[in-house]
Design an enzyme around this catalytic site. Sequence first.
Site, PDB file in Angstrom:
ATOM      1  N   ASP A  20     -29.782  18.071   0.059  1.00 20.04           N
ATOM      2  CA  ASP A  20     -30.170  19.113   1.022  1.00 20.04           C
ATOM      3  C   ASP A  20     -31.355  19.906   0.490  1.00 20.04           C
ATOM      4  O   ASP A  20     -32.281  20.244   1.233  1.00 20.04           O
ATOM      5  CB  ASP A  20     -29.002  20.065   1.292  1.00 20.04           C
ATOM      6  N   THR A  29     -26.134   9.625   3.476  1.00 19.62           N
ATOM      7  CA  THR A  29     -26.779  10.789   2.859  1.00 19.62           C
ATOM      8  C   THR A  29     -28.164  10.431   2.323  1.00 19.62           C
ATOM      9  O   THR A  29     -29.142  11.156   2.550  1.00 19.62           O
ATOM     10  CB  THR A  29     -25.913  11.327   1.708  1.00 19.62           C
TER      11      THR A  29
END
Length: 241
Positions: A91, A32
């Site tokens: 995100d 991530t």
Amino acid sequence: MLNKYARAFFTRVLTPFAAFLIRRGVSPDTVTLIGTAGVVAGALVFYPMGEFFWGTVVITLFVFSDLVDGNMARQLGRSSRWGAFLDSTLDRVADGAIFGGFILWYAGGGDDLVLCAVSIFCLASGQVVSYTKARGESIGLPVAVNGLVERAERLVISLVAAGLAGLHKFGVPGIQYLLPVALWIVAVGSLVTLIQRVVTVRRESAEAEAAAAAEAAAEAAQDKPQNASQRNASQGSEAAK
């Protein structure tokens, strides 16, 4: 809308790669973080220089980490609140970097304040669209609406248009106008999606409050006969005395 179909397809495609990373001892959180760093670098290094093709190539290579890390977590049986929080937060960082790159280009070498403002609106509206769903869910509402342009649509439309627009530097004529058109589409679509979610939250909130009021009234109606019986019993006891 794309989330429903694209995620299922790419999850199947990326499962072997996710399994390979697991065998190498790589954690989902590491994927991530690296993926977000790659997207941010690609957007903020290449886009402000007008290098849309190469910037999009770099971003695309890293943007799939959003699917790989979740796939790894499921294979490891480690899906957690922390992982979901980290993924969702980063995100937003990646999205901000992509549209921030467009903003820097149009505020600088691109020299177009209108498209700079449109890019700012795309950035802000995208963040607010995500916030409305998260906030609605945090107060106990399902926010049961997909929306016209969600994150997947914003990314696909913007990145495909940016990548193709970058081919202008390779001699493809007129294709540079795809990016401005795409930004207007994302801006309008994000506004529509925001309105859809706000309307949905308002409706669900009213329904929840009406249901709570009806439940309270039903409980009060059940308590009323019991209270009346207690008063009658008390009066009978006083009369006996």
